[in-house]
Design an enzyme around this catalytic site. Structure first.
Site, mmCIF file in Angstrom:
data_model
loop_
_atom_site.group_PDB
_atom_site.id
_atom_site.type_symbol
_atom_site.label_atom_id
_atom_site.label_comp_id
_atom_site.label_asym_id
_atom_site.label_seq_id
_atom_site.Cartn_x
_atom_site.Cartn_y
_atom_site.Cartn_z
ATOM 1 N N GLN A 81 0.881 -1.199 0.002
ATOM 2 C CA GLN A 81 0.066 -0.075 0.092
ATOM 3 C C GLN A 81 0.786 1.254 0.026
ATOM 4 O O GLN A 81 1.460 1.543 1.165
ATOM 5 C CB GLN A 81 -0.964 -0.094 1.159
ATOM 6 C CG GLN A 81 -1.873 -1.325 1.447
ATOM 7 C CD GLN A 81 -2.639 -1.404 0.298
ATOM 8 O OE1 GLN A 81 -3.845 -0.733 0.082
ATOM 9 N NE2 GLN A 81 -2.536 -2.321 -0.771
ATOM 10 N N ARG B 68 -4.503 3.325 4.727
ATOM 11 C CA ARG B 68 -3.927 4.241 3.663
ATOM 12 C C ARG B 68 -4.241 3.742 2.134
ATOM 13 O O ARG B 68 -4.624 2.810 2.006
ATOM 14 C CB ARG B 68 -2.343 4.126 3.981
ATOM 15 C CG ARG B 68 -1.802 2.848 3.584
ATOM 16 C CD ARG B 68 -0.108 2.602 4.079
ATOM 17 N NE ARG B 68 0.695 3.735 3.894
ATOM 18 C CZ ARG B 68 0.974 4.817 4.806
ATOM 19 N NH1 ARG B 68 0.655 4.449 6.037
ATOM 20 N NH2 ARG B 68 1.674 5.666 4.492
ATOM 21 N N ALA C 123 -11.786 2.418 4.141
ATOM 22 C CA ALA C 123 -10.885 1.660 3.346
ATOM 23 C C ALA C 123 -9.973 2.443 2.426
ATOM 24 O O ALA C 123 -10.096 3.609 2.533
ATOM 25 C CB ALA C 123 -11.717 0.654 2.427
ATOM 26 N N HIS C 124 -9.011 1.680 1.850
ATOM 27 C CA HIS C 124 -8.087 2.623 1.175
ATOM 28 C C HIS C 124 -8.734 3.298 0.048
ATOM 29 O O HIS C 124 -9.730 2.901 -0.713
ATOM 30 C CB HIS C 124 -6.959 1.624 0.670
ATOM 31 C CG HIS C 124 -7.305 0.173 -0.228
ATOM 32 N ND1 HIS C 124 -6.396 -0.707 -0.497
ATOM 33 C CD2 HIS C 124 -8.721 0.284 -0.616
ATOM 34 C CE1 HIS C 124 -7.222 -1.537 -1.154
ATOM 35 N NE2 HIS C 124 -8.395 -1.101 -1.514
ATOM 36 N N ASN C 125 -8.086 4.630 -0.417
ATOM 37 C CA ASN C 125 -8.427 5.200 -1.660
ATOM 38 C C ASN C 125 -9.705 5.849 -1.339
ATOM 39 O O ASN C 125 -10.388 6.697 -2.265
ATOM 40 C CB ASN C 125 -8.076 4.586 -2.758
ATOM 41 C CG ASN C 125 -6.804 4.046 -3.116
ATOM 42 O OD1 ASN C 125 -6.503 2.940 -3.089
ATOM 43 N ND2 ASN C 125 -5.892 5.088 -3.430
#
Length: 341
Positions: free
Chosen positions: A199, A219, A240-242
């Site tokens: 990540q 991240r 969650a990511h993004n």
């Protein structure tokens, strides 16, 4: 604890309220209409509690112009009494005032930058090249990862973890157990075996962000996970990511946002709501509690899913009928065709 006392006129001036009563009245505390006693001030914001107004023992009440006619005590009249209560609550906050300095048990990397006005608590770890600005408070046992940046006047409560490269804006509050910048849930599958994806992105929090206890923000996989200015996150939330969350949105406990979803500004998500991944949610969207979103929402408004509570017997009957809806719809279409013919 030293008793704090303020003149009612002093409070009215600070809140911009219309004073109806004795400006010299001494106010020593803040309480609910039901629990307040002499010397305390209360508030009425929710009409459901208006029934307690006539019997309250509070010395003064913050309320709206519409409710003022039913008040029999001194009062401060505001268009938004809940905001008045919110601002006044800080006057009576018993939380200890942090003193600048670094506790002797803290571990600070020599390449980290810590402002002289910051307060670093016991057993805090600050990793290499982190930057902590003026008046930041970091509670006991927290970990600040490499190259993190923490803006001025931010308060980090005990046992918070910031992974590497996290950016936190000014005047933020991160409550105990929060984990910011943990790895996103990214894996590639090959013949049934999962392979971890590094990540590479960051987490960036804007100014005036609140993150509740035990909330996690992952991240980004490649781009950053971004939490906008003024966003308020309750306890036990998973981001969650993004994910991007627009300015001044608020989410209640146990909300889950899957990866790469973009949430607009001024959204409000009720408790235990869930949003699937790779979706776009417009500004000013309100999800009621336990709503599940599986597609884009392009227009502002209030959205709901699920069913309300019923007796188990009735719920089971309705569940059976729900499974029959597709067959009933097909039969209805066939009937319509016959009637048209």
């Amino acid at each position: 604890m030293t008793e704090r006392a303020y003149r009612l006129g002093e409070i009215a001036e600070a809140l911009g309220a219309e004073l109806r009563g004795d400006s010299e009245l001494r106010i020593t505390g803040l309480a609910t209409l039901q629990a307040a006693g002499p010397g305390q001030i209360s508030f009425l914001a929710n009409p459901s509690y208006a029934k307690y107004l006539a019997q309250t023992r509070a010395s003064a009440v913050i309320l709206s112009p519409a409710a003022a006619k039913d008040c029999r005590t001194d009062m401060l009249v505001l268009d938004n009494p809940y905001l008045g209560y919110a601002r006044l609550s800080h006057w009576f906050d018993p939380a200890p005032v942090a003193e600048p300095g670094i506790h002797p048990t803290a571990v600070i990397d020599p390449t980290a930058s810590v402002a002289d006005t910051a307060c670093i608590g016991p057993h805090v770890v600050v990793a290499a090249q982190a930057r902590i600005e003026d008046n930041v408070v970091i509670g006991a046992g927290s970990v600040i990862g490499a190259r993190c940046r923490i803006g001025r006047d931010t308060r980090i409560h005990p046992r918070v973890t910031l992974a590497h490269d996290v950016v936190v804006g000014q005047r933020c509050h991160l409550l105990s157990g929060a984990v910011i910048g943990s790895d996103g849930f990214g894996f590639a599958n090959e013949r049934g075996v999962w392979h971890r994806i590094a990540q590479l992105g960051r987490v960036v929090l804007g100014d005036d962000v609140e993150v509740g206890a035990n909330t996690t923000i992952d991240r980004g996989a490649l781009d950053d996970t971004v939490i906008g200015n003024g966003v308020k996150l309750d306890n036990l939330i998973q981001i969650a990511h993004n994910v991007h969350i627009g300015d001044h949105s608020a989410m209640a406990a146990k909300v889950g946002i899957a990866g790469s979803t973009r949430i607009g500004r001024h959204c409000v998500f009720g408790g235990a709501s869930g949003v699937a991944g790779h979706l776009d949610i417009a500004d000013h969207v309100h999800l009621t509690g336990m709503t599940l979103v599986t597609g884009d929402i392009r227009e502002p408004g209030v959205y709901s899913s699920g069913t309300g509570t019923d007796t188990n017997r009735q719920w089971r009957k309705n569940a059976v009928r729900f499974r029959q809806l597709d067959a009933l719809a097909r039969r209805l279409k066939e009937l319509e065709k016959k009637l048209e013919g």
